[in-house]
Write an enzyme that holds these catalytic residues in place. Structure first.
Site, PDB file in Angstrom:
ATOM      1  N   ASP A  21       0.847  -1.194   0.000  1.00  0.00           N
ATOM      2  CA  ASP A  21       0.000   0.000   0.000  1.00  0.00           C
ATOM      3  C   ASP A  21       0.884   1.246   0.000  1.00  0.00           C
ATOM      4  O   ASP A  21       1.748   1.389   0.862  1.00  0.00           O
ATOM      5  CB  ASP A  21      -0.893  -0.035   1.254  1.00  0.00           C
ATOM      6  CG  ASP A  21      -1.755   1.205   1.379  1.00  0.00           C
ATOM      7  OD1 ASP A  21      -1.969   1.879   0.354  1.00  0.00           O
ATOM      8  OD2 ASP A  21      -2.217   1.486   2.508  1.00  0.00           O
ATOM      9  N   ASN A  23      -0.435   4.525  -0.152  1.00  0.00           N
ATOM     10  CA  ASN A  23      -1.080   5.773   0.296  1.00  0.00           C
ATOM     11  C   ASN A  23      -1.846   5.633   1.611  1.00  0.00           C
ATOM     12  O   ASN A  23      -2.654   6.488   1.956  1.00  0.00           O
ATOM     13  CB  ASN A  23      -1.998   6.311  -0.805  1.00  0.00           C
ATOM     14  CG  ASN A  23      -3.122   5.334  -1.115  1.00  0.00           C
ATOM     15  OD1 ASN A  23      -3.146   4.215  -0.591  1.00  0.00           O
ATOM     16  ND2 ASN A  23      -4.063   5.734  -1.944  1.00  0.00           N
ATOM     17  N   ASP A  25      -4.275   3.749   2.637  1.00  0.00           N
ATOM     18  CA  ASP A  25      -5.710   3.422   2.734  1.00  0.00           C
ATOM     19  C   ASP A  25      -5.939   1.948   3.104  1.00  0.00           C
ATOM     20  O   ASP A  25      -7.065   1.467   3.106  1.00  0.00           O
ATOM     21  CB  ASP A  25      -6.455   3.794   1.445  1.00  0.00           C
ATOM     22  CG  ASP A  25      -6.056   2.921   0.257  1.00  0.00           C
ATOM     23  OD1 ASP A  25      -5.122   2.088   0.402  1.00  0.00           O
ATOM     24  OD2 ASP A  25      -6.677   3.060  -0.815  1.00  0.00           O
ATOM     25  N   ASP A  29      -1.614  -1.205  -3.969  1.00  0.00           N
ATOM     26  CA  ASP A  29      -1.916  -0.427  -5.174  1.00  0.00           C
ATOM     27  C   ASP A  29      -0.734  -0.460  -6.141  1.00  0.00           C
ATOM     28  O   ASP A  29       0.309  -1.042  -5.859  1.00  0.00           O
ATOM     29  CB  ASP A  29      -2.279   1.014  -4.781  1.00  0.00           C
ATOM     30  CG  ASP A  29      -1.311   1.580  -3.760  1.00  0.00           C
ATOM     31  OD1 ASP A  29      -0.089   1.517  -4.028  1.00  0.00           O
ATOM     32  OD2 ASP A  29      -1.748   2.047  -2.685  1.00  0.00           O
ATOM     33  N   ASP A  98      -4.162 -10.349 -15.983  1.00  0.00           N
ATOM     34  CA  ASP A  98      -5.189 -11.356 -15.753  1.00  0.00           C
ATOM     35  C   ASP A  98      -6.377 -10.987 -16.637  1.00  0.00           C
ATOM     36  O   ASP A  98      -6.816  -9.837 -16.629  1.00  0.00           O
ATOM     37  CB  ASP A  98      -5.603 -11.327 -14.275  1.00  0.00           C
ATOM     38  CG  ASP A  98      -5.914 -12.700 -13.729  1.00  0.00           C
ATOM     39  OD1 ASP A  98      -6.687 -13.421 -14.376  1.00  0.00           O
ATOM     40  OD2 ASP A  98      -5.404 -13.044 -12.647  1.00  0.00           O
ATOM     41  N   ASP A 199      -8.336 -16.352 -16.807  1.00  0.00           N
ATOM     42  CA  ASP A 199      -9.106 -16.816 -15.662  1.00  0.00           C
ATOM     43  C   ASP A 199     -10.247 -17.740 -16.098  1.00  0.00           C
ATOM     44  O   ASP A 199     -10.967 -17.423 -17.049  1.00  0.00           O
ATOM     45  CB  ASP A 199      -9.699 -15.579 -14.966  1.00  0.00           C
ATOM     46  CG  ASP A 199     -10.438 -15.922 -13.695  1.00  0.00           C
ATOM     47  OD1 ASP A 199      -9.776 -16.307 -12.729  1.00  0.00           O
ATOM     48  OD2 ASP A 199     -11.687 -15.796 -13.670  1.00  0.00           O
ATOM     49  N   GLU A 256      -6.320 -20.934 -16.908  1.00  0.00           N
ATOM     50  CA  GLU A 256      -6.717 -21.633 -15.685  1.00  0.00           C
ATOM     51  C   GLU A 256      -7.749 -22.689 -16.067  1.00  0.00           C
ATOM     52  O   GLU A 256      -8.864 -22.365 -16.463  1.00  0.00           O
ATOM     53  CB  GLU A 256      -7.313 -20.652 -14.681  1.00  0.00           C
ATOM     54  CG  GLU A 256      -7.595 -21.304 -13.342  1.00  0.00           C
ATOM     55  CD  GLU A 256      -8.564 -20.528 -12.474  1.00  0.00           C
ATOM     56  OE1 GLU A 256      -8.466 -20.622 -11.244  1.00  0.00           O
ATOM     57  OE2 GLU A 256      -9.448 -19.823 -13.030  1.00  0.00           O
ATOM     58  N   HIS A 331      -3.193 -17.201  -5.334  1.00  0.00           N
ATOM     59  CA  HIS A 331      -4.127 -16.410  -4.516  1.00  0.00           C
ATOM     60  C   HIS A 331      -5.389 -17.180  -4.142  1.00  0.00           C
ATOM     61  O   HIS A 331      -6.207 -16.661  -3.392  1.00  0.00           O
ATOM     62  CB  HIS A 331      -4.490 -15.132  -5.269  1.00  0.00           C
ATOM     63  CG  HIS A 331      -5.254 -15.429  -6.531  1.00  0.00           C
ATOM     64  ND1 HIS A 331      -4.654 -15.947  -7.670  1.00  0.00           N
ATOM     65  CD2 HIS A 331      -6.575 -15.333  -6.821  1.00  0.00           C
ATOM     66  CE1 HIS A 331      -5.565 -16.126  -8.603  1.00  0.00           C
ATOM     67  NE2 HIS A 331      -6.750 -15.771  -8.114  1.00  0.00           N
ATOM     68  N   ASP A 332      -5.568 -18.370  -4.689  1.00  0.00           N
ATOM     69  CA  ASP A 332      -6.753 -19.176  -4.369  1.00  0.00           C
ATOM     70  C   ASP A 332      -6.438 -20.353  -3.449  1.00  0.00           C
ATOM     71  O   ASP A 332      -7.334 -21.120  -3.111  1.00  0.00           O
ATOM     72  CB  ASP A 332      -7.350 -19.766  -5.658  1.00  0.00           C
ATOM     73  CG  ASP A 332      -7.942 -18.709  -6.567  1.00  0.00           C
ATOM     74  OD1 ASP A 332      -8.410 -17.677  -6.056  1.00  0.00           O
ATOM     75  OD2 ASP A 332      -7.947 -18.928  -7.793  1.00  0.00           O
TER      76      ASP A 332
HETATM   77  C1  GLC Z   1     -10.425 -17.938 -10.702  1.00  0.00           C
HETATM   78  C2  GLC Z   1      -9.636 -16.987  -9.853  1.00  0.00           C
HETATM   79  C3  GLC Z   1     -10.360 -16.771  -8.567  1.00  0.00           C
HETATM   80  C4  GLC Z   1     -11.710 -16.187  -8.868  1.00  0.00           C
HETATM   81  C5  GLC Z   1     -12.482 -17.034  -9.880  1.00  0.00           C
HETATM   82  C6  GLC Z   1     -13.616 -16.262 -10.446  1.00  0.00           C
HETATM   83  O1  GLC Z   1     -10.538 -19.194 -10.131  1.00  0.00           O
HETATM   84  O2  GLC Z   1      -8.338 -17.441  -9.685  1.00  0.00           O
HETATM   85  O3  GLC Z   1      -9.656 -15.962  -7.671  1.00  0.00           O
HETATM   86  O4  GLC Z   1     -12.463 -16.096  -7.695  1.00  0.00           O
HETATM   87  O5  GLC Z   1     -11.685 -17.417 -10.973  1.00  0.00           O
HETATM   88  O6  GLC Z   1     -13.148 -15.240 -11.284  1.00  0.00           O
HETATM   89 CA    CA Z   2      -3.551   2.003  -1.332  1.00  0.00          CA
END
Ligand code: GLC
Ligand code: CA
Length: 563
Positions: A21, A23, A25, A29, A98, A199, A256, A331-332
């Site tokens: 981050d 700034n 908040d 970013d 993405d 995605d 994916e 991230h999942d």
């Molecule tokens: C993919 C992404 C995930 C998202 C899902 C819906 O699996 O990696 O984070 O929630 O698609 O877009």
């Molecule tokens: Ca920020």
């Protein structure tokens, strides 16, 4: 084998809201990312994959896009993005965007129009259906619990959402919509982005007529993935995308694609297919679950034998025919060191062992932010600390179905996507140096010990180990292109393989002790005559270098060059 830049590259994934981050908040970013480019360059990666930064209400942290052509103001402006791209390129780093093409936000102007009336010209951009006798149009279950259908009272029809109800699925049978997507992708290509992660691309095509899935138990909704995953027409769509949009660009693409094995993956990534460069497969991610999708919440113990079988199958099936995308976390997913290693006593050793694994397979390695310092899962006390829509939906669903709360919370602590989404731990100052404000999600309390600053100043850290591995990949082609061969397939503690470069003497052997015991590794007969050079190990070198039996230490990893 065709040599290409994206085969030799290592990718670093950034989840922007949790990275840095700038700034105060409480949300990461673009300027935050820019401020860390030197750090990433120093680590030795080549490509940064940035999770969605487009304008979005943020119901699924950006995977619900309301404007493909704008940057989410929480992340910055388009000129911040242009600066990021330039600053990355100046450092020789590439940027992969993405692309979310399966659905948009329900706040996207297309959907607002689409839902406004049955005869709106954009009605058909999404998937609408009448209910059947007051019930859902079919029995498909959403990835995020419950039905894939949401009733829109205004027109008394249901729209489909494979993910949350804030993410209506686009209708890929509508040519006009598809051409709008082409236009948008071209626009980003002209800006100079270097690649795309697609995605949920396996799901853009649904079975003709949207039939019910088999449902012997007559449940209201059931898993129906085979009716909306990897269907034949997806390949046609991707070929078109290639021909019409990115054929002339030297970009990198990764899709994916859940629910497939390596043979089926070749339909996407086979050299002659002209669809995608590689795909993220899920077989190894499902090893510790009862089943894929919502089954992820039902725990099952994973075994090394199964892991070896899956990875080996991908390695050998794709060799010389396609290309792998190797990952243990994103991230999942939960944090790999907590899931496949030991995040307590052997956090450092096991994180290095897993790094050795990922960076010595054939394929392009993906490192998720924080993996390079061994960030761990988090165990939030109450559901109130969790933020992820999938997690919150599951909690509510379990509650409604009377599941015991302690079981539900245990599943959430093990599997919630928020494990990967706690802020990046930069230093030991308050909020881990992620923000000067209140973070949007709590930091993992272990930040005072696990952080970038500490890792950089410790020559034995996981961070420096990654640097060395990444540097080795640059100097040893065999680590990129060598053919994989599994040794000791039935050993339940050791994972050992060789990589051998075609038509040359170049060979390495990778020895991984996957657990906390001290098994003995017996040097294979046919390799005993070769000389060995230890390229890297997560323990200081032993004197047993020349021995034909090696007693390994907990989570020990060694890579030798054989010659
Ligand atoms: C993919 C992404 C995930 C998202 C899902 C819906 O699996 O990696 O984070 O929630 O698609 O877009
Ligand atoms: Ca920020």
């Amino acid at each position: 084998m065709n040599e290409t830049w994206w085969k030799e590259a290592a990718v670093y994934e950034i989840y922007p809201v949790s990275f840095k981050d700038s700034n105060g908040d409480g949300k990461g970013d673009l300027q935050g990312i820019i401020s860390k480019l030197d750090y990433l360059k120093n680590l030795g990666i080549d490509v940064i994959w940035i999770c969605p930064i487009y304008d979005s209400p943020g119901k699924d942290n950006g995977y619900d896009i309301s404007d493909f052509y704008a940057i989410n103001p929480e992340f910055g402006t388009m000129s911040d993005f242009d600066e990021l791209l330039k600053q990355a390129h100046d450092r020789g780093l590439k940027i992969m965007m993405d692309l979310v093409l399966n659905h948009t936000s329900d706040q996207h102007p297309w959907f607002k129009e689409s839902r406004s009336s049955i005869d709106n010209p954009k009605r058909d951009y999404y998937i609408w259906k009448k209910g059947v006798n007051g019930l859902f149009p079919n029995n498909w279950e959403s990835y995020f619990s419950g039905s894939v259908w949401e009733l829109d009272e205004n027109t008394d029809e249901y729209y489909m959402h494979l993910y949350s109800k804030y993410q209506p699925d686009l209708n890929w049978n509508n040519d006009e919509m598809v051409h709008e997507l082409y236009k948008m992708i071209s626009w980003w290509l002209q800006k100079g982005v270097d690649g795309f992660r697609l995605d949920a691309i396996a799901h853009i095509v649904k079975a003709e007529g949207l039939p019910n899935a088999d449902n012997p138990q007559h449940l209201p909704v059931v898993r129906a993935y085979q009716l909306f995953s990897n269907l034949e027409k997806v390949h046609w769509m991707l070929k078109k995308l290639n021909e019409e949009v990115w054929m002339d660009y030297n970009i990198m693409t990764v899709g994916e694609t859940s629910g497939l094995g390596p043979e089926q993956a070749l339909e996407y990534v086979g050299d002659a297919r002209h669809e995608l460069n590689m795909v993220f497969q899920f077989e190894h991610m499902n090893l510790d679950s009862a089943s894929a999708g919502t089954g992820k919440w039902v725990p099952r113990a994973w075994t090394l034998l199964e892991l070896k079988k899956i990875i080996s199958n991908w390695q050998t099936t794709l060799h010389k025919k396609g290309w792998n995308a190797n990952y243990l976390g994103n991230h999942d997913q939960p944090r790999p060191v907590s899931r496949f290693g030991n995040d307590q006593q052997y956090r450092v050793e096991s994180a290095k062992m897993l790094a050795t694994f990922m960076l010595t397979l054939e394929g392009t390695p993906y490192i998720y932010q924080g993996e390079e310092i061994g960030m761990t899962n988090v165990a939030f006390e109450t559901i109130g600390d969790y933020r992820d829509v999938e997690t919150l939906n599951y909690y509510e669903y379990s509650h409604l179905h009377g599941k015991p709360m302690d079981e539900t919370m245990a599943a959430i602590r093990a599997k919630s996507r928020d494990n990967a989404r706690t802020p990046m731990q930069w230093d030991a100052s308050p909020q881990a140096g992620f923000t000067t404000g209140d973070p949007w999600i709590k930091v993992n309390p272990n930040y005072s010990e696990v952080n970038v600053e500490a890792a950089m100043s410790d020559p034995n850290s996981i961070f420096h180990y990654y640097r060395r591995l990444l540097a080795l990949r640059k100097t040893h082609k065999v680590m990129v292109y060598g053919e994989y061969k599994l040794l000791l397939p039935l050993d339940s503690e050791l994972y050992v393989y060789t990589r051998t470069l075609d038509g040359s003497e170049d060979q390495i052997i990778v020895i991984l002790n996957f657990f906390g015991e001290s098994p003995v590794f017996e040097w294979p007969e046919d390799l005993r005559d070769l000389s060995r050079e230890l390229l890297i190990s997560n323990y200081s070198p032993n004197l047993d270098e020349e021995a034909d039996e090696i007693q390994l230490q907990p989570y020990e990893a060694r890579v030798y060059r054989l010659y």
